[in-house]
Design an enzyme around this catalytic site. Structure first.
Site, PDB file in Angstrom:
ATOM      1  N   ARG A 256      -2.867  -9.320  -8.416  1.00 19.81           N
ATOM      2  CA  ARG A 256      -3.195 -10.729  -8.206  1.00 19.81           C
ATOM      3  C   ARG A 256      -4.647 -10.915  -8.637  1.00 19.81           C
ATOM      4  NH1 ARG A 256      -1.949  -8.748  -2.960  1.00 19.81           N
ATOM      5  NH2 ARG A 256      -3.771  -7.854  -1.922  1.00 19.81           N
TER       6      ARG A 256
ATOM      7  N   LYS B 105      -3.959   2.964   7.199  1.00 12.99           N
ATOM      8  CA  LYS B 105      -3.552   1.699   6.602  1.00 12.99           C
ATOM      9  C   LYS B 105      -2.140   1.355   7.077  1.00 12.99           C
ATOM     10  CE  LYS B 105      -5.966   2.928   2.285  1.00 12.99           C
ATOM     11  NZ  LYS B 105      -5.809   3.127   0.820  1.00 12.99           N
TER      12      LYS B 105
ATOM     13  N   ILE C 127     -11.327   3.012   8.762  1.00  8.77           N
ATOM     14  CA  ILE C 127     -11.982   4.287   8.487  1.00  8.77           C
ATOM     15  C   ILE C 127     -12.360   4.923   9.818  1.00  8.77           C
ATOM     16  CG2 ILE C 127     -13.927   5.405   7.347  1.00  8.77           C
ATOM     17  CD1 ILE C 127     -13.971   3.062   5.377  1.00  8.77           C
TER      18      ILE C 127
ATOM     19  N   ASP D  74      -8.423  -0.802  -7.261  1.00  8.61           N
ATOM     20  CA  ASP D  74      -9.591  -0.146  -6.675  1.00  8.61           C
ATOM     21  C   ASP D  74      -9.530   1.331  -7.026  1.00  8.61           C
ATOM     22  OD1 ASP D  74      -9.966  -2.627  -5.646  1.00  8.61           O
ATOM     23  OD2 ASP D  74      -9.609  -2.087  -3.555  1.00  8.61           O
TER      24      ASP D  74
ATOM     25  N   ILE E  28      -7.122   3.834  -4.689  1.00  7.14           N
ATOM     26  CA  ILE E  28      -6.986   3.635  -3.246  1.00  7.14           C
ATOM     27  C   ILE E  28      -6.337   2.297  -2.893  1.00  7.14           C
ATOM     28  CG2 ILE E  28      -8.917   5.155  -2.682  1.00  7.14           C
ATOM     29  CD1 ILE E  28     -10.616   2.613  -2.241  1.00  7.14           C
ATOM     30  N   ASP E  29      -6.236   1.379  -3.855  1.00  5.12           N
ATOM     31  CA  ASP E  29      -5.569   0.102  -3.565  1.00  5.12           C
ATOM     32  C   ASP E  29      -5.192  -0.581  -4.867  1.00  5.12           C
ATOM     33  OD1 ASP E  29      -4.449  -1.819  -1.980  1.00  5.12           O
ATOM     34  OD2 ASP E  29      -6.318  -2.835  -1.477  1.00  5.12           O
TER      35      ASP E  29
ATOM     36  N   THR F  91     -19.092  -2.856  -0.705  1.00 11.55           N
ATOM     37  CA  THR F  91     -18.340  -2.833   0.549  1.00 11.55           C
ATOM     38  C   THR F  91     -19.249  -2.384   1.686  1.00 11.55           C
ATOM     39  OG1 THR F  91     -17.602  -0.555   0.196  1.00 11.55           O
ATOM     40  CG2 THR F  91     -16.165  -2.307  -0.627  1.00 11.55           C
TER      41      THR F  91
ATOM     42  N   LYS G 259       0.827  -1.207   0.000  1.00 10.31           N
ATOM     43  CA  LYS G 259       0.000   0.000   0.000  1.00 10.31           C
ATOM     44  C   LYS G 259       0.867   1.265   0.000  1.00 10.31           C
ATOM     45  CE  LYS G 259      -3.991  -2.112   2.269  1.00 10.31           C
ATOM     46  NZ  LYS G 259      -4.732  -2.234   1.007  1.00 10.31           N
TER      47      LYS G 259
ATOM     48  N   VAL H 167      -8.580   7.768   6.766  1.00  8.50           N
ATOM     49  CA  VAL H 167      -8.353   6.337   6.593  1.00  8.50           C
ATOM     50  C   VAL H 167      -6.933   6.019   7.041  1.00  8.50           C
ATOM     51  CG1 VAL H 167      -8.332   4.418   4.956  1.00  8.50           C
ATOM     52  CG2 VAL H 167      -9.912   6.332   4.620  1.00  8.50           C
TER      53      VAL H 167
END
Length: 380
Positions: free
Chosen positions: A296, A166, A181, A279, A291-292, A237, A129, A164
């Site tokens: 994979r 991470k 969040i 994402d 955001i991501d 989500t 990230k 947010v």
């Protein structure tokens, strides 16, 4: 039912695939061994290479669901029930000099870095990230700071709540776990306690975007086919950011695809080969923000692989957990036989001595989403 691409086309004839999250202590991954085992068969339908799956996904009940749907049943030669069996298969593959495709890197004592299908360090780096804004123009990245754990609360004051948080190291995350969040200062404090219980020394403090649409934008790359756009879906989500499924969309904004392609191109330049999904948020002001990055297979990859085969204008990927295994299987069987529901994997809870809920991953399709959601209520 022919997929756009098979994993054999992408990873090669010598490839084998293990979708299982490694057996390791990771606070940012789903802590549900049955759910992790259930998902091991999700990509079998478009694999065309050996897949290491849990035994409970290979029962007669699972086979019958595929037969009811008119889908081929690909029984897998490599199956496990315990961690020891799982690791033994990895060792045998490594000894046979197979190109092992993984969702996540394994610990070196489980699988040496020389046995992956691509450079292991590059794979881990581009999935981190913290590396996101190094793969993409910063105008496509939310305002974010990577700071030592001790400076999180002070840094969060520079971004209007909610924010947010991470993990800022290279620990893998999945399904929204590890993404916190925070709407209040107390929530930041609670999140910090979780970080302090992990090995994370740095944290990403990121603005929470005003989201209009949340896309999973997916691409495929292999030297033989180049970069190919696989498709995009809208992500489902929870309010806490936990992933719950996808809905297919056809009218994907060109700027979303362009941003996704730029990320994929950069990943390929870093050495990536395979399937990737990003994402990408379209904000209420029309901006595209990443955001991501998931270099994979993604939850909706199978849905996008088979979308052109589905006889409908709406489609959805989702997975479900049984409250009563017998009743659950009966409802699934009825729905599959009625049409419009295709199984990806069925994890048979009755295959265990202890009471275990069954699990089901699938693709819905119909003329419109409301018809899918009406039928889905029978499973929910």
């Amino acid at each position: 039912m022919q997929p756009k691409f098979t994993m054999r086309q992408i990873y090669g004839d010598n490839a084998v695939y293990t979708p299982r999250t490694p057996y390791s202590d990771n606070p940012w991954m789903l802590d549900d061994c049955h759910q992790l085992d259930a998902l091991t068969a999700r990509e079998v339908l478009f694999a065309d290479i050996p897949v290491l799956v849990h035994e409970a996904t290979q029962t007669k009940k699972a086979q019958r669901l595929f037969e009811h749907a008119g889908l081929p049943w690909h029984e897998q030669a490599y199956q496990y029930r315990s961690q020891e069996q799982y690791l033994a298969h990895l060792k045998n593959w490594a000894d046979s000099e197979k190109d092992i495709v993984c969702q996540y890197l394994h610990a070196p004592d489980q699988l040496a870095t020389t046995h992956y299908w691509m450079d292991a360090e590059a794979f881990n780096r581009i999935n981190s990230k913290v590396y996101l804004d190094q793969l993409l123009d910063t105008k496509y990245v939310p305002k974010r700071y990577v700071v030592p754990l001790s400076q999180v609360q002070a840094t969060a004051q520079y971004i209007t709540l909610p924010v947010v948080l991470k993990p800022g190291d290279e620990s893998p995350t999945s399904g929204g776990y590890g993404v916190m969040i925070c709407h209040t200062k107390q929530a930041i404090t609670d999140a910090l306690r979780k970080f302090q219980q992990s090995d994370t020394s740095t944290v990403i403090v990121e603005e929470l975007l005003h989201t209009a649409k949340n896309y999973s934008c997916q691409f495929v790359y292999a030297p033989s086919i180049g970069i190919q756009f696989l498709g995009a879906s809208l992500q489902i989500t929870t309010d806490d950011g936990i992933y719950k499924g996808n809905i297919i969309v056809e009218d994907v904004p060109k700027k979303v695809i362009d941003v996704g392609r730029a990320i994929m191109q950069q990943g390929v330049e870093e050495g990536f080969i395979g399937i990737a999904g990003f994402d990408l948020i379209v904000t209420t002001t029309g901006d595209v923000q990443a955001i991501d990055l998931n270099f994979r297979q993604n939850g909706s990859t199978a849905l996008l692989m088979f979308w052109e085969n589905l006889n409908g204008t709406a489609a959805k990927y989702c997975s479900y957990v049984a409250k009563d295994n017998k009743h659950f299987y009966k409802i699934i069987t009825d729905l599959v036989q009625e049409g419009g529901l295709l199984p990806l994997s069925y994890y048979d809870g009755d295959d265990f001595d202890d009471p275990t809920p069954s699990r089901f991953a699938c693709m819905w399709y119909d003329t419109d989403l409301s018809r899918i959601e009406h039928r889905e209520q029978r499973l929910l």
